[in-house]
Structures are given as C-alpha cells and as structure tokens.
Write a protein that holds these residues in place. Structure first.
Motif, PDB file in Angstrom:
ATOM      1  N   ASP A 232      10.813   2.245  -3.067  1.00 38.53           N
ATOM      2  CA  ASP A 232      12.110   1.563  -3.045  1.00 38.53           C
ATOM      3  C   ASP A 232      12.152   0.485  -1.968  1.00 38.53           C
ATOM      4  OD1 ASP A 232      12.797   3.327  -5.018  1.00 38.53           O
ATOM      5  OD2 ASP A 232      14.295   4.415  -3.840  1.00 38.53           O
ATOM      6  N   LEU A 233      11.624   0.802  -0.787  1.00 37.90           N
ATOM      7  CA  LEU A 233      11.621  -0.180   0.298  1.00 37.90           C
ATOM      8  C   LEU A 233      10.694  -1.348  -0.021  1.00 37.90           C
ATOM      9  CD1 LEU A 233      11.612   2.135   3.442  1.00 37.90           C
ATOM     10  CD2 LEU A 233      13.505   0.746   2.579  1.00 37.90           C
ATOM     11  N   ALA A 234       9.568  -1.075  -0.644  1.00 41.38           N
ATOM     12  CA  ALA A 234       8.662  -2.150  -1.025  1.00 41.38           C
ATOM     13  C   ALA A 234       9.332  -3.109  -2.001  1.00 41.38           C
ATOM     14  CB  ALA A 234       7.385  -1.566  -1.638  1.00 41.38           C
TER      15      ALA A 234
ATOM     16  N   GLY B 152       4.476   9.051 -14.639  1.00 43.09           N
ATOM     17  CA  GLY B 152       3.214   8.848 -13.948  1.00 43.09           C
ATOM     18  C   GLY B 152       3.191   7.624 -13.049  1.00 43.09           C
ATOM     19  N   SER B 153       4.327   6.944 -12.919  1.00 39.77           N
ATOM     20  CA  SER B 153       4.412   5.748 -12.077  1.00 39.77           C
ATOM     21  C   SER B 153       4.796   6.137 -10.645  1.00 39.77           C
ATOM     22  CB  SER B 153       5.451   4.779 -12.636  1.00 39.77           C
ATOM     23  OG  SER B 153       5.109   4.372 -13.945  1.00 39.77           O
ATOM     24  N   PRO B 154       4.331   5.367  -9.651  1.00 42.95           N
ATOM     25  CA  PRO B 154       4.712   5.655  -8.263  1.00 42.95           C
ATOM     26  C   PRO B 154       6.217   5.519  -8.081  1.00 42.95           C
ATOM     27  CG  PRO B 154       2.884   4.103  -8.367  1.00 42.95           C
ATOM     28  CD  PRO B 154       3.408   4.233  -9.755  1.00 42.95           C
TER      29      PRO B 154
ATOM     30  N   LEU C 299      20.371   1.509   3.080  1.00 44.63           N
ATOM     31  CA  LEU C 299      19.312   1.499   2.070  1.00 44.63           C
ATOM     32  C   LEU C 299      18.382   2.698   2.229  1.00 44.63           C
ATOM     33  CD1 LEU C 299      17.754   0.095  -0.218  1.00 44.63           C
ATOM     34  CD2 LEU C 299      16.547  -1.247   1.521  1.00 44.63           C
ATOM     35  N   VAL C 300      18.011   3.015   3.460  1.00 46.39           N
ATOM     36  CA  VAL C 300      17.083   4.125   3.684  1.00 46.39           C
ATOM     37  C   VAL C 300      17.752   5.454   3.359  1.00 46.39           C
ATOM     38  CG1 VAL C 300      15.658   5.333   5.373  1.00 46.39           C
ATOM     39  CG2 VAL C 300      15.781   2.845   5.429  1.00 46.39           C
ATOM     40  N   SER C 301      18.970   5.655   3.847  1.00 46.42           N
ATOM     41  CA  SER C 301      19.667   6.918   3.591  1.00 46.42           C
ATOM     42  C   SER C 301      19.932   7.106   2.097  1.00 46.42           C
ATOM     43  CB  SER C 301      20.979   6.975   4.377  1.00 46.42           C
ATOM     44  OG  SER C 301      21.859   5.930   3.984  1.00 46.42           O
ATOM     45  N   GLN C 302      20.249   6.031   1.406  1.00 47.59           N
ATOM     46  CA  GLN C 302      20.485   6.115  -0.037  1.00 47.59           C
ATOM     47  C   GLN C 302      19.202   6.478  -0.781  1.00 47.59           C
ATOM     48  OE1 GLN C 302      22.140   2.261  -0.896  1.00 47.59           O
ATOM     49  NE2 GLN C 302      23.918   2.633   0.413  1.00 47.59           N
TER      50      GLN C 302
ATOM     51  N   SER D 140       0.845  -1.190   0.000  1.00 51.14           N
ATOM     52  CA  SER D 140       0.000   0.000   0.000  1.00 51.14           C
ATOM     53  C   SER D 140       0.885   1.246   0.000  1.00 51.14           C
ATOM     54  CB  SER D 140      -0.899  -0.014   1.248  1.00 51.14           C
ATOM     55  OG  SER D 140      -1.733   1.114   1.277  1.00 51.14           O
ATOM     56  N   ILE D 141       0.731   2.088  -1.027  1.00 46.72           N
ATOM     57  CA  ILE D 141       1.574   3.273  -1.200  1.00 46.72           C
ATOM     58  C   ILE D 141       0.694   4.521  -1.111  1.00 46.72           C
ATOM     59  CG2 ILE D 141       3.125   4.511  -2.744  1.00 46.72           C
ATOM     60  CD1 ILE D 141       4.305   1.898  -1.720  1.00 46.72           C
ATOM     61  N   ASN D 142       1.058   5.421  -0.214  1.00 40.78           N
ATOM     62  CA  ASN D 142       0.315   6.667  -0.006  1.00 40.78           C
ATOM     63  C   ASN D 142       1.001   7.821  -0.723  1.00 40.78           C
ATOM     64  OD1 ASN D 142      -1.113   8.889   0.993  1.00 40.78           O
ATOM     65  ND2 ASN D 142       0.078   8.927   2.883  1.00 40.78           N
ATOM     66  N   LEU D 143       0.378   8.339  -1.781  1.00 38.98           N
ATOM     67  CA  LEU D 143       0.935   9.475  -2.510  1.00 38.98           C
ATOM     68  C   LEU D 143       0.615  10.805  -1.827  1.00 38.98           C
ATOM     69  CD1 LEU D 143       0.203   8.502  -6.237  1.00 38.98           C
ATOM     70  CD2 LEU D 143       2.249   8.056  -4.875  1.00 38.98           C
ATOM     71  N   GLY D 144      -0.141  10.743  -0.724  1.00 41.11           N
ATOM     72  CA  GLY D 144      -0.476  11.961  -0.001  1.00 41.11           C
ATOM     73  C   GLY D 144       0.662  12.512   0.813  1.00 41.11           C
ATOM     74  N   ASN D 145       1.752  11.760   0.939  1.00 39.67           N
ATOM     75  CA  ASN D 145       2.953  12.239   1.630  1.00 39.67           C
ATOM     76  C   ASN D 145       4.099  12.244   0.626  1.00 39.67           C
ATOM     77  OD1 ASN D 145       5.207  12.723   3.180  1.00 39.67           O
ATOM     78  ND2 ASN D 145       4.669  11.290   4.801  1.00 39.67           N
ATOM     79  N   PRO D 146       4.326  13.376  -0.056  1.00 40.66           N
ATOM     80  CA  PRO D 146       5.316  13.395  -1.143  1.00 40.66           C
ATOM     81  C   PRO D 146       6.750  13.199  -0.676  1.00 40.66           C
ATOM     82  CG  PRO D 146       4.506  15.610  -0.667  1.00 40.66           C
ATOM     83  CD  PRO D 146       3.641  14.664   0.106  1.00 40.66           C
ATOM     84  N   ILE D 147       6.996  13.278   0.616  1.00 46.24           N
ATOM     85  CA  ILE D 147       8.343  12.979   1.104  1.00 46.24           C
ATOM     86  C   ILE D 147       8.671  11.511   0.867  1.00 46.24           C
ATOM     87  CG2 ILE D 147       9.710  12.710   3.224  1.00 46.24           C
ATOM     88  CD1 ILE D 147       8.611  15.286   4.192  1.00 46.24           C
ATOM     89  N   LEU D 148       7.652  10.651   0.946  1.00 41.09           N
ATOM     90  CA  LEU D 148       7.883   9.215   0.852  1.00 41.09           C
ATOM     91  C   LEU D 148       7.468   8.611  -0.481  1.00 41.09           C
ATOM     92  CD1 LEU D 148       6.832   8.116   4.444  1.00 41.09           C
ATOM     93  CD2 LEU D 148       9.114   8.614   3.562  1.00 41.09           C
TER      94      LEU D 148
END
Length: 243
Positions: free
Chosen positions: A43-45, A35-37, A224-227, A20-28
């Motif tokens: 990346d983590l998914a 037009g693709s997520p 991975l997260v910092s990258q 489940s990907i939330n586009l309402g938080n553009p930081i993530l």
C-alpha cells in the motif's frame, strides 16, 4: 508532497519505481487470495508511486536479506526494512513508520524463563537469515549459538526439526506458528523493538532520501499507515511516532 523533478528522476532510473517487497515478514506483506503481493508495504509503495506520478513495479522476495540486497545493489529503487546500522552503509533510511516486537519462543518444558536465560553456551537460537533480529542478535548474543533458517517463516520449523532451544522472531509470526505445534510458549518480554522504515539506495543522493523521509512522515500524520494496518487486520504492530 511534491518532490523535486531531480528526486523523481533519482527514484526512476528505469522509468518506473521498482519497490522491493519482502514476503518473509507477513505483518507487512503477503500474498492475497489471487497470489498477488498485498499488505502495508505494498500500500505504501503504491501511494509513493502515486505521489511521484510514476508507474510502480513490485520486485518480490521471500526473505529480508534478498530484499536488502536488491536495494543495496540498485536492482530496486525503494524498499521496506528494519533499521539496522549494517544496512545503513548502503541504504538511506527514513524514520520508522511501524514498530514491531521481537520475541523468543521455547518449549513448555524448557528451563528458559527470561530473556537473560537465552545467552548461554548450551543454547542454540533459530533466526531468519538476514532478518532484523538476526543482525541484532548476532551483535548482542555473546555465548548462545545462532542457527539461521532460510527465511523468517521457516524459523519455527527449523527450531523443531533441529531440536533447538530457542526460536527468535516477530511476535505475531511466532504466535501463529506456535498454534500449529503444541507445547510451545513465548517468553514474557520482548528482546527488541523492530523499527520498520522505508529506504532508498544512498547512491540516489540527498534529494531522494529527503523526499522519501517526507513521504513517510506524511503517511503517518495523515493516517495512511494506521489505515493500512487496520485494512490488513494487523494486530501487534503500532504506528511509529512522528520524527
């Protein structure tokens, strides 16, 4: 990480890992030029699906509340959310992987100067419905009135259109919106730290929850997260400390 086969089955009742990907938080997460997520959570998914050795399916939403509902109701297998006790009734959270700051936005002429000035009877605060700061402020504000915008990216628009006193949200989103409308300013201090974590339906069992928690800790420790934050040019969010 090498998840137990039972954990892999718990994550993939349909044969795929539905994230489940939330586009309402553009930081993530946001949409790329095609037009693709894309983004940190995407990346983590992908990395988690690779670790499980399964195919990934992205289930995309425009608001946090919809994304939470999908995981809570077993319509998705994992999600990316701010940790909140209400959400924790149905979702098993990992420790956070990213920390994000929540801020207040007001007009330049507003008499509101400090966070403690917000919680007053005459103050109306715009928030994104079902967002982490909506849940937090619903509990914390005793006098101010909360006005809910349909999604987080529409908070400032709601604030302006309804002539409200305060907009609340993720600092970077508010700053970006404020650049489009003159005469706005952020207050000088955050009102909360948003602890972004991964989550799995509690119905999937302990093994699944532990496997996801292990993945997040490895993702932080390995870089991975910092990258991902650097790759997507995210400013203002920091990698959460190890559990």
């Amino acid at each position: 990480m090498k998840p137990d086969p039972s954990a892999i089955r718990a994550f993939t009742p349909t044969g795929k890992l539905r994230a489940s990907i939330n586009l309402g938080n553009p930081i993530l997460a946001d949409k790329d030029a095609s037009g693709s997520p894309a983004g940190v959570s995407v990346d983590l998914a992908r990395a988690f699906a690779a670790a499980l050795g399964v195919e990934l399916e992205l289930v995309v939403f425009d608001a946090a509340a919809k994304s939470v509902k999908a995981v809570s109701e077993d319509q998705a297998d994992i999600g990316f959310f701010a940790v909140d006790p209400g959400r924790g009734e149905t979702i098993a959270f990992t420790e956070p992987y990213v920390l994000i700051e929540g801020y207040y936005l007001v007009r330049d002429a507003s008499p509101i100067r400090h966070n403690e000035d917000v919680d007053r009877p005459a103050v109306r605060v715009a928030v994104g419905e079902g967002s982490a700061y909506d849940l937090f402020l619903t509990r914390e504000l005793k006098h101010a009135k909360i006005v809910r915008a349909p999604t987080s990216p529409r908070v400032v628009r709601t604030f302006l259109e309804q002539n409200l006193e305060v907009a609340a949200g993720v600092k970077q989103q508010l700053e970006a919106d404020a650049r489009q409308a003159p005469g706005l300013r952020l207050l000088d201090e955050r009102f909360m730290v948003i602890r972004q974590a991964m989550g799995v339906p509690k119905s999937r069992g302990t093994a699944a929850a532990l496997a996801l928690r292990s993945f997040v800790e490895e993702a932080k420790a390995s870089g991975l997260v910092s990258q991902a934050l650097a790759r997507h040019e995210i400013v203002g969010a920091s990698v959460a400390p190890a559990a």
